[in-house]
Design a protein around this motif. Structure first.
Motif, short mmCIF file in Angstrom:
data_model
loop_
_atom_site.label_atom_id
_atom_site.label_comp_id
_atom_site.label_asym_id
_atom_site.label_seq_id
_atom_site.Cartn_x
_atom_site.Cartn_y
_atom_site.Cartn_z
N ASP A 1 16.27 53.67 -39.74
CA ASP A 1 17.47 54.31 -39.20
C ASP A 1 18.68 53.39 -39.19
OD1 ASP A 1 16.71 52.55 -37.25
OD2 ASP A 1 16.60 53.99 -35.62
N SER B 1 17.24 56.94 -42.49
CA SER B 1 16.14 57.73 -41.92
C SER B 1 15.62 58.77 -42.90
CB SER B 1 16.58 58.41 -40.61
OG SER B 1 17.03 57.47 -39.67
N ASP B 2 15.57 58.40 -44.17
CA ASP B 2 15.18 59.36 -45.20
C ASP B 2 14.51 58.60 -46.35
OD1 ASP B 2 14.85 61.76 -46.44
OD2 ASP B 2 16.98 62.20 -46.69
N ARG C 1 11.06 60.76 -51.97
CA ARG C 1 9.89 61.59 -52.20
C ARG C 1 9.43 61.54 -53.65
NH1 ARG C 1 11.16 67.51 -50.96
NH2 ARG C 1 11.71 67.59 -53.18
N ARG D 1 14.81 62.54 -55.30
CA ARG D 1 14.76 63.51 -54.20
C ARG D 1 14.21 62.82 -52.97
NH1 ARG D 1 12.87 66.54 -58.63
NH2 ARG D 1 14.38 68.13 -59.32
N THR D 2 14.89 62.99 -51.85
CA THR D 2 14.45 62.37 -50.61
C THR D 2 13.54 63.32 -49.83
OG1 THR D 2 16.25 63.18 -49.22
CG2 THR D 2 16.67 61.18 -50.51
N ALA D 3 12.93 62.79 -48.80
CA ALA D 3 12.02 63.61 -47.98
C ALA D 3 12.74 64.78 -47.35
CB ALA D 3 11.38 62.73 -46.90
N SER D 4 14.01 64.62 -47.05
CA SER D 4 14.78 65.70 -46.42
C SER D 4 15.32 66.71 -47.42
CB SER D 4 15.94 65.12 -45.61
OG SER D 4 16.93 64.58 -46.48
N GLY D 5 15.14 66.42 -48.72
CA GLY D 5 15.59 67.37 -49.74
C GLY D 5 16.88 67.02 -50.44
#
Length: 409
Positions: free
Chosen positions: A114, A142-143, A146, A158-162
């Motif tokens: 974070d 904080s991401d 992916r 692409r990150t975990a949050s999209g």
């Protein structure tokens, strides 16, 4: 490529790929680190690079040249700037992001934590985050990453949050781990950190084998616990110690020989510069002190790098931790303009010398208006800490202040 402790031989491979066996009397393992590669699909793409060696940098430069970036900062006179993705917001990631931006690239930094610079406490790292954003760098916190895919010939993260981040050049800067494969295969003991366990003379469990640098442990000067801190300063000192002691072995010097060298310990002292903002740290952060179960007090203060009435002074922020009760110095951080590294070097020296917060208030530092203040911020930290320790002046950290104000409306 192989270490046979029983026969005291190594197998080596030359530049042509030919292998040969060599005998040894003493060996120094200085195998360093290797990049951490998280289990992210697509991370082996041709557009992803690490920044560990000179050949790594050569490959990055070749990639930038292929994008026509090194000279113009753009792929062409009509196309938009090339896009860079930096995975990880530590020292290497942020320094690389700055250089990419200076070359005219459109830069995005992605960090799972974070905050940027996890070696600092949040409020000390925040100025670095603001420097990045003010320079036009996109910062995603904080991401985690992916996957990395290719869409119509363009790399896309692409990150975990999209979030989708297209890029032409990517830097993997998620940290390093000790390169201990050779040691493990030879049955050399590792410590809890995953690095090679050594004594103060840099000797491993095998008396004929030494290890030095980022691949081995050292004692932390504050906690007394073995740690692995891959930094250039401690690595160079450890290399000198290992070399000297290995050579003394070969002339039959005893363990108590006064020529023997010993590494006293490490503090993790380090500094980074991002767009003119410097941040440095030594010893323990608040997070580390809490993890170690150490009861501590902390002071946070602002000051200038030299006398305020002399032109060109720059703001500094400093945070110093000390042990509750004893006043023993535990660590500190500083960020701001010129002179950050000087204050942290002062603090690192004080910790190494076993000084306390009240000793900091008594330091006799050089002063002249162009280079310092009569009451240097390092000395002011000693004043403030002494007041806290003696119960003269209560203290609130910047992170505690909002809760305090809300509770006392």
């Amino acid at each position: 490529t192989r270490l046979d402790r029983g026969r005291q031989t190594v197998t080596a491979r030359d530049a042509e790929g030919l292998k040969r066996e060599l005998p040894y009397d003493r060996i120094i393992l200085a195998t360093g680190t290797e990049a951490l590669r998280p289990p992210v699909p697509g991370l082996d793409a041709d557009s992803i690079f690490t920044v560990r060696t000179v050949p790594d940098v050569d490959r990055i430069a070749a990639r930038l040249n292929s994008l026509n970036v090194m000279r113009t900062g753009k792929r062409s006179d009509v196309n938009p700037p090339a896009r860079a993705l930096v995975i990880g917001a530590g020292y290497i990631g942020l320094e690389t992001a700055e250089q990419f931006k200076q070359l005219g690239l459109d830069v995005t930094v992605v960090e799972l934590a974070d905050q940027v610079m996890s070696t600092l406490d949040w409020e000390m790292a925040f100025p670095i985050e603001m420097a990045l954003k003010n320079a036009g760098i996109k910062v995603v916190l904080s991401d985690g990453l992916r996957e990395i895919d290719e869409v119509e010939g363009v790399s896309v993260a692409r990150t975990a949050s999209g979030i989708e981040i297209p890029f032409e050049v990517g830097i993997l800067a998620t940290g390093v781990k000790p390169n201990v494969e050779l040691a493990v295969e030879a049955g050399i003991e590792l410590g809890k950190s995953g690095a090679i366990r050594v004594d103060g003379h840099q000797r491993t469990v095998d008396p004929s084998i030494f290890a030095a640098g980022d691949n081995c442990e050292a004692l932390h000067l504050v906690t007394g616990q073995p740690v692995n801190l891959p930094l250039a300063g401690p690595a160079n000192k450890a290399g000198r110690i290992a070399g000297a002691n290995a050579a003394l072995d070969l002339i039959g010097a005893g363990e108590s020989d006064p020529r023997r060298l010993k590494l006293q310990g490490v503090l993790g002292t380090a500094v980074v510069r991002v767009f003119g903002v410097y941040a440095a740290a030594t010893g323990l952060t608040e997070r580390a002190a809490k993890k170690e179960g150490i009861e501590y007090d902390a002071v946070f203060l602002t000051g200038l790098n030299h006398a305020g009435y002399y032109p060109g002074s720059e703001a500094l922020q400093m945070k110093v931790l000390f042990e509750a009760g004893s006043g023993r110095l535990l660590g500190g951080q500083c960020c701001g303009g010129a002179g950050v590294e000087r204050r942290i070097d002062i603090l690192a020296t004080a910790i190494s010398g076993g000084l306390g917060i009240e000793d900091l208030a008594q330091l006799d530092l050089c002063y002249s208006p162009p280079v310092g203040s009569a009451k240097d911020i390092a000395i002011l930290a000693g004043f403030s800490g002494s007041n806290v320790r003696r119960g003269i002046m209560p203290y609130l950290s910047p992170t505690e202040l909002p809760d305090f104000l809300n509770a006392n409306k």
